[in-house]
Scaffold this motif. Structure first.
Motif, PDB file in Angstrom:
ATOM      1  N   GLN A 171      26.003  27.434  37.828  1.00  0.00           N
ATOM      2  CA  GLN A 171      26.515  28.147  38.994  1.00  0.00           C
ATOM      3  C   GLN A 171      27.902  27.642  39.372  1.00  0.00           C
ATOM      4  OE1 GLN A 171      23.101  27.309  41.565  1.00  0.00           O
ATOM      5  NE2 GLN A 171      22.749  29.514  41.780  1.00  0.00           N
ATOM      6  N   ALA A 172      28.079  26.316  39.327  1.00  0.00           N
ATOM      7  CA  ALA A 172      29.383  25.744  39.650  1.00  0.00           C
ATOM      8  C   ALA A 172      30.439  26.168  38.639  1.00  0.00           C
ATOM      9  CB  ALA A 172      29.278  24.224  39.711  1.00  0.00           C
ATOM     10  N   LEU A 173      30.069  26.192  37.354  1.00  0.00           N
ATOM     11  CA  LEU A 173      31.024  26.611  36.325  1.00  0.00           C
ATOM     12  C   LEU A 173      31.442  28.063  36.535  1.00  0.00           C
ATOM     13  CD1 LEU A 173      29.379  24.943  33.205  1.00  0.00           C
ATOM     14  CD2 LEU A 173      31.573  24.320  34.224  1.00  0.00           C
ATOM     15  N   ASP A 174      30.494  28.923  36.890  1.00  0.00           N
ATOM     16  CA  ASP A 174      30.823  30.327  37.141  1.00  0.00           C
ATOM     17  C   ASP A 174      31.745  30.469  38.358  1.00  0.00           C
ATOM     18  OD1 ASP A 174      29.426  31.275  34.965  1.00  0.00           O
ATOM     19  OD2 ASP A 174      27.613  31.775  36.091  1.00  0.00           O
TER      20      ASP A 174
ATOM     21  N   ALA B  27      45.083  21.991  40.215  1.00  0.00           N
ATOM     22  CA  ALA B  27      45.190  21.348  41.524  1.00  0.00           C
ATOM     23  C   ALA B  27      44.365  22.102  42.562  1.00  0.00           C
ATOM     24  CB  ALA B  27      46.655  21.267  41.953  1.00  0.00           C
ATOM     25  N   SER B  28      44.353  23.426  42.451  1.00  0.00           N
ATOM     26  CA  SER B  28      43.574  24.239  43.386  1.00  0.00           C
ATOM     27  C   SER B  28      42.082  23.962  43.238  1.00  0.00           C
ATOM     28  CB  SER B  28      43.864  25.721  43.139  1.00  0.00           C
ATOM     29  OG  SER B  28      43.063  26.534  43.967  1.00  0.00           O
ATOM     30  N   VAL B  29      41.615  23.843  42.009  1.00  0.00           N
ATOM     31  CA  VAL B  29      40.201  23.542  41.766  1.00  0.00           C
ATOM     32  C   VAL B  29      39.855  22.148  42.279  1.00  0.00           C
ATOM     33  CG1 VAL B  29      38.450  23.177  39.988  1.00  0.00           C
ATOM     34  CG2 VAL B  29      40.021  25.111  39.809  1.00  0.00           C
ATOM     35  N   GLU B  30      40.732  21.178  42.034  1.00  0.00           N
ATOM     36  CA  GLU B  30      40.488  19.809  42.500  1.00  0.00           C
ATOM     37  C   GLU B  30      40.402  19.748  44.020  1.00  0.00           C
ATOM     38  OE1 GLU B  30      43.652  17.616  40.781  1.00  0.00           O
ATOM     39  OE2 GLU B  30      42.804  17.634  38.747  1.00  0.00           O
TER      40      GLU B  30
ATOM     41  N   LYS C  48      34.813  20.868  33.621  1.00  0.00           N
ATOM     42  CA  LYS C  48      33.366  20.624  33.555  1.00  0.00           C
ATOM     43  C   LYS C  48      32.966  19.441  34.431  1.00  0.00           C
ATOM     44  CE  LYS C  48      32.707  22.546  28.915  1.00  0.00           C
ATOM     45  NZ  LYS C  48      32.357  22.242  27.498  1.00  0.00           N
ATOM     46  N   LEU C  49      33.798  18.384  34.403  1.00  0.00           N
ATOM     47  CA  LEU C  49      33.494  17.218  35.244  1.00  0.00           C
ATOM     48  C   LEU C  49      33.593  17.574  36.724  1.00  0.00           C
ATOM     49  CD1 LEU C  49      35.367  14.382  33.303  1.00  0.00           C
ATOM     50  CD2 LEU C  49      32.893  14.669  33.539  1.00  0.00           C
ATOM     51  N   LEU C  50      34.611  18.351  37.080  1.00  0.00           N
ATOM     52  CA  LEU C  50      34.761  18.784  38.466  1.00  0.00           C
ATOM     53  C   LEU C  50      33.592  19.666  38.889  1.00  0.00           C
ATOM     54  CD1 LEU C  50      38.578  19.591  38.495  1.00  0.00           C
ATOM     55  CD2 LEU C  50      37.465  17.752  39.762  1.00  0.00           C
ATOM     56  N   ALA C  51      33.152  20.532  37.989  1.00  0.00           N
ATOM     57  CA  ALA C  51      32.017  21.404  38.292  1.00  0.00           C
ATOM     58  C   ALA C  51      30.746  20.592  38.501  1.00  0.00           C
ATOM     59  CB  ALA C  51      31.820  22.408  37.152  1.00  0.00           C
ATOM     60  N   LYS C  52      30.604  19.538  37.716  1.00  0.00           N
ATOM     61  CA  LYS C  52      29.423  18.685  37.864  1.00  0.00           C
ATOM     62  C   LYS C  52      29.417  18.017  39.238  1.00  0.00           C
ATOM     63  CE  LYS C  52      26.854  15.002  35.527  1.00  0.00           C
ATOM     64  NZ  LYS C  52      26.831  14.090  34.365  1.00  0.00           N
TER      65      LYS C  52
END
Length: 383
Positions: A27-30, A60-63, A11-15
């Protein structure tokens, strides 16, 4: 890391990703859910309740995805393997090769510049501006930017880096500066003022909050920077209330680069400062002793609007009957008219004639110190 902590991290990364790309949080969460193999965020949360947890590799991929702030559309249309290769390529992009052509990539005042031998590509900070391709010659077969395949690869790389830069800017700004509220009100990232209507110092027109936010606070009409955007047109009598919407250049295609031919050959631009420097150097060439060297350094050299030169030489430092031959030669080489005159002023040291006895500055300095010492009447110097 526990399940709750991993979801919280996502959630923090999506923000952060939402702020960088100026999209909504949902949208980012999706997007993250799709990257992790789910149709949307709701499906991911449901799976997490049934003991599903993202692996360390997936996190790691999301980061990495967030760190590079690539546009959402790239993720929606790309496969994970291709995205991984693209991210690795970007990380090594400061210096690299496209085919046989070397390039360097740098960021200057938020503009991204790729440069090679005889060419450069600039993607401005302004999202609405077209890339600029500069070359030293037109349609030169040796210049790679005239090769459509090379140009496409280069533009793709520079644009990707520009997206990263703009994402970093958006992340640093207040969220309200890049995401208008339901009424179209946004906050100026520098002045901190809220408004739904904005004005450019250089354009006679109004800009909506949505327009200015989408364009990263650059004027959609002239491209002026956020420094020139205000919530009132204080330069107008009615503060801009009667101004029409800002006109945008509908002919501009921001995806199509603009080519510029730049003559980068060295050019001699003579101005007063450069002429003075050369003439003074020539006077030093003419000097044969320390006194004349000091005279060359103390000379008053004036250059008028037509580049004619007037030289005033100190009479106690420069012999009245000595022509500065080298200075005259340099002036002739530059096509300048020169006038000389003698002047009287205070010399930097007493006994200027001492300098006529030597061409060594160190020897002259000792002679000068010895001469001054004869007149030193300080208590510790009394016989």
């Amino acid at each position: 890391m526990t399940e709750a902590k991993k979801l919280s991290s996502l959630k923090l990364l999506a923000k952060r990703y939402a702020r960088a790309n100026r999209i909504t949080l949902h949208q980012a969460l999706d997007l993250f859910a799709v990257k992790l193999g789910f149709a949307n965020w709701t499906k991911l949360v449901s799976a997490s309740k049934n003991d599903w947890m993202p692996s360390s590799e997936q996190m790691a991929s999301v980061e990495a995805f967030v760190a590079h702030a690539l546009p959402a559309v790239d993720f929606q249309t790309g496969d994970p393997e291709a995205m991984t290769r693209r991210l690795a390529f970007l990380e090594q992009a400061e210096h690299g090769m496209i085919g046989i052509h070397a390039y360097r990539l740098q960021v200057a005042f938020h503009d991204v510049i790729m440069a090679g031998d005889g060419w450069s590509i600039t993607v401005p900070e302004n999202p609405g501006a077209s890339p600029i391709v500069q070359t030293s010659a037109e349609n030169d077969e040796k210049c790679p930017v005239f090769d459509p395949e090379f140009l496409q690869k280069a533009l793709s790389l520079v644009r990707d880096r520009a997206v990263q830069v703009r994402g970093e800017i958006s992340t640093d700004w207040p969220r309200r500066s890049t995401k208008p509220d339901i009424g179209g009100v946004v906050r100026h990232p520098l002045w901190g003022r809220d408004s739904g209507v904005w004005f450019c110092l250089h354009c006679d027109g109004k800009i909506t909050g949505t327009q200015i936010a989408q364009n990263l606070w650059h004027c959609p009409g002239c491209g002026a920077s956020p420094l020139d955007i205000f919530d009132t047109a204080f330069w107008c009598e009615d503060e801009g209330k009667s101004l029409p919407p800002v006109k945008t250049d509908s002919a501009v295609d921001e995806d199509k680069p603009r080519f510029r031919i730049v003559d980068d050959r060295p050019k001699l631009d003579l101005n007063a400062e450069k002429i003075t420097l050369l003439i003074r150097s020539a006077l030093l060439d003419d000097a044969t002793n320390v006194s004349e060297k000091l005279g060359a350094l103390q000379a008053q050299i004036s250059v008028d609007d037509e580049n004619d030169v007037w030289i005033s030489l100190e009479d106690d430092l420069w012999p009245h009957d000595k022509d500065p031959a080298q200075a005259l030669i340099v002036a002739a080489q530059l096509g300048l008219e020169v006038e000389f005159e003698s002047m009287w002023s205070s010399t930097p040291f007493a006994w200027p004639g001492l300098g006529e006895l030597t061409s060594s500055t160190s020897e002259y300095t000792q002679m000068m110190l010895d001469a001054y010492a004869q007149y030193d009447r300080s208590p510790d110097k009394q016989p």
